[in-house]
Design an enzyme around this catalytic site. Sequence first.
Site, short mmCIF file in Angstrom:
data_model
loop_
_atom_site.label_atom_id
_atom_site.label_comp_id
_atom_site.label_asym_id
_atom_site.label_seq_id
_atom_site.Cartn_x
_atom_site.Cartn_y
_atom_site.Cartn_z
N HIS A 89 39.29 106.03 53.52
CA HIS A 89 37.96 105.41 53.65
C HIS A 89 38.04 104.21 54.62
CE1 HIS A 89 36.15 107.01 49.61
NE2 HIS A 89 36.21 107.92 50.55
N ASP A 193 39.01 109.05 43.79
CA ASP A 193 39.91 108.64 44.89
C ASP A 193 41.30 109.23 44.65
OD1 ASP A 193 38.03 107.05 46.16
OD2 ASP A 193 38.90 105.13 45.55
N ILE A 410 31.64 96.79 47.02
CA ILE A 410 31.80 95.55 47.78
C ILE A 410 30.45 94.87 48.02
CG2 ILE A 410 32.54 94.64 50.03
CD1 ILE A 410 34.77 96.83 49.94
N THR A 411 29.41 95.67 48.24
CA THR A 411 28.10 95.03 48.49
C THR A 411 27.58 94.32 47.22
OG1 THR A 411 27.13 97.21 48.20
CG2 THR A 411 27.24 96.39 50.44
P1 FAD Z 1 39.67 91.50 44.36
O1 FAD Z 1 39.34 92.36 45.52
O2 FAD Z 1 40.61 92.06 43.35
O3 FAD Z 1 40.27 90.13 44.91
C1 FAD Z 1 40.88 89.18 44.07
C2 FAD Z 1 41.96 88.45 44.85
O4 FAD Z 1 42.46 87.38 44.03
C3 FAD Z 1 43.18 89.33 45.16
O5 FAD Z 1 43.52 89.19 46.54
C4 FAD Z 1 44.28 88.77 44.27
O6 FAD Z 1 45.59 88.92 44.83
C5 FAD Z 1 43.88 87.32 44.16
N1 FAD Z 1 44.42 86.64 42.96
C6 FAD Z 1 44.54 87.15 41.71
N2 FAD Z 1 45.06 86.25 40.88
C7 FAD Z 1 45.29 85.13 41.62
C8 FAD Z 1 45.84 83.86 41.32
N3 FAD Z 1 46.24 83.54 40.06
N4 FAD Z 1 45.97 82.96 42.30
C9 FAD Z 1 45.56 83.26 43.59
N5 FAD Z 1 45.02 84.46 43.91
C10 FAD Z 1 44.88 85.38 42.94
N6 FAD Z 1 34.18 99.21 46.78
C11 FAD Z 1 33.53 99.78 47.83
O7 FAD Z 1 32.48 99.26 48.25
N7 FAD Z 1 34.03 100.91 48.43
C12 FAD Z 1 35.19 101.51 48.03
O8 FAD Z 1 35.62 102.52 48.60
C13 FAD Z 1 35.89 100.91 46.94
N8 FAD Z 1 37.05 101.44 46.50
C14 FAD Z 1 37.70 100.86 45.45
C15 FAD Z 1 38.90 101.44 45.01
C16 FAD Z 1 39.57 100.88 43.94
C17 FAD Z 1 40.86 101.52 43.45
C18 FAD Z 1 39.04 99.75 43.27
C19 FAD Z 1 39.77 99.16 42.08
C20 FAD Z 1 37.85 99.17 43.70
C21 FAD Z 1 37.17 99.72 44.80
N9 FAD Z 1 35.97 99.17 45.26
C22 FAD Z 1 35.33 99.74 46.33
C23 FAD Z 1 35.38 97.96 44.61
C24 FAD Z 1 35.76 96.67 45.37
O9 FAD Z 1 37.12 96.73 45.71
C25 FAD Z 1 35.43 95.45 44.49
O10 FAD Z 1 34.01 95.38 44.34
C26 FAD Z 1 35.90 94.13 45.08
O11 FAD Z 1 37.20 94.21 45.61
C27 FAD Z 1 35.89 93.01 44.02
O12 FAD Z 1 36.20 91.82 44.70
P2 FAD Z 1 36.93 90.56 44.06
O13 FAD Z 1 37.14 89.62 45.18
O14 FAD Z 1 36.20 90.13 42.85
O15 FAD Z 1 38.37 91.10 43.55
#
Ligand code: FAD
Length: 495
Positions: A89, A193, A410-411
């Site tokens: 993707h 996936d 993501i959106t």
């Molecule tokens: P995350 O992306 O998890 O980011 C959190 C960050 O915090 C990470 O980099 C982590 O390392 C960091 N972190 C954690 N703990 C600590 C700490 N103690 N200190 C410092 N840093 C820390 N959405 C789509 O739109 N299209 C897709 O194709 C899609 N595919 C997906 C596939 C999978 C397997 C998953 C699980 C999700 C998918 N999603 C997809 C959903 C999307 O990834 C989430 O909506 C989004 O990533 C959530 O964002 P976030 O920043 O809250 O979390």
Amino acid sequence: MTPRCSWMWRRARCMLLGRSRSAATGRCLGAERTLTSTSHPPKICIVGSGPAGFYTAQHLLKHTQAVVDIYEKLPVPFGLVRFGVAPDHPEVKNVINTFTQTAHSERCCFIGNVTVGRDVTVEELRKAYDAIVLSYGAEDKRELEIPGEELPGVYSARDFVGWYNGLPDNRHLSPDLGSETAVILGQGNVALDIARILLSPLELLKKTDITQSALEAISHSRVKRVWLIGRRGPLQVAFTIKELREMIHLPGTRPINDPSDFYGLGDIVKDLPRPRKRLTELLVKSALEKPKERDCSHLAQSDREWGLRFFRKPVAVLLSEDGKRAAGVRLSVTRLEGVGDTAVAVPTGQVEEIRCGLILSSIGYKSVPISPVVPFRPNKGVIPNSMGRVQGTPGLYCSGWVKRGPTGVITTTMADSFDTAQALLEDIKSGALPLSEPRPGSSAIRELLLLRGIQTVSFSDWEKIDAVEVARGAEVGKPREKISDSEEMMRLICR
Ligand code: FAD
């Protein structure tokens, strides 16, 4: 002095002198940041550099003086965009371009390789910054809580996805793909996936950024059939239409759904809300309609298959005869009480078994508490908040999966991160977030990290890693070859 030590020493001097980034770029200078019209620009730190972290930063930077530092526990940014989104993707990963623009802002600084809660505490960050936004996602897996789930041959989706996406923690997973049948427990997008990655023709995967070691393992995989198991029925599946369509059209595979699961749904479809309506129509069509003639030969030639099994709840992982590994899964047959999204699966008393050597549990992710000073709701796995303002803790905010739970694309994460950033900016404007006392920001934290021997990674360091990955990928016709060894990453930036 080893090269690593000398590098650290040079970096340490820079830090103490407040020159944490290249003088040539002039970006991200920590203590040396230029102030504009007021003497107390708000200093804000964000924990986590996934979509929530970067979208929150993007919106906060609309405040013309705000200084935003993003702390990330990995040496590389972008969270699940890099380690979750499926390798096939690539279009989803284009958001990285927007995040990179944000990181290049003079008032934004990426500080990688720092685990908040271990290398530096939330309380220390609170002393150094005017506000903190917790955007650290949902990193843990939900347990099945059934006997046998710890057996070899059972993997969490989180670990499996991390493995094929190069997450350092999962690089040695080495899943056993020697079984013809794989069972995925769950019917969401992550489950699809995984099914797609297991069944995709190798020629397709070779052109993606899947890791070389995963590609190698998949090239020897014996998996031919994938069952996706759901406790409830076709009207409750959690995947979306795009992912289902991809699965239906995956070259070399055919769906093997049981038509009786879909009888009668045609009459209900017209009353469903729109996204569910279109999804159900496609499910019904693929299960009940005779394929077109041109599709028949393609389906007949397909040697791999996948199917959805509904109304089945896993109750135990079965043990192999030698008692060493998983050999199947026992399922309790269920029926629904209630209708629609809120319908509940209750056991009928009937059980059945599927023999298989590969079981993947895809029942969701889970956030973990980061500090005793941050309120946390363990049952929901979220930080209690109102519009991103952490309950009862002024100056503390949250966004993304840790704010609203591990669902949504993501959106969705972008929208809730903008909301949190907006709430924070309004608090600055209204005086609810007082900026009376100037804060040291990253300079104080860098000093602490230095004393603790933590080697931080800047965004330009990441760009060095990125360049190496892209160059290695180009050699084999891939967009990049991810480096999954954190130590190798650190060696690269030391050079
Ligand atoms: P995350 O992306 O998890 O980011 C959190 C960050 O915090 C990470 O980099 C982590 O390392 C960091 N972190 C954690 N703990 C600590 C700490 N103690 N200190 C410092 N840093 C820390 N959405 C789509 O739109 N299209 C897709 O194709 C899609 N595919 C997906 C596939 C999978 C397997 C998953 C699980 C999700 C998918 N999603 C997809 C959903 C999307 O990834 C989430 O909506 C989004 O990533 C959530 O964002 P976030 O920043 O809250 O979390």
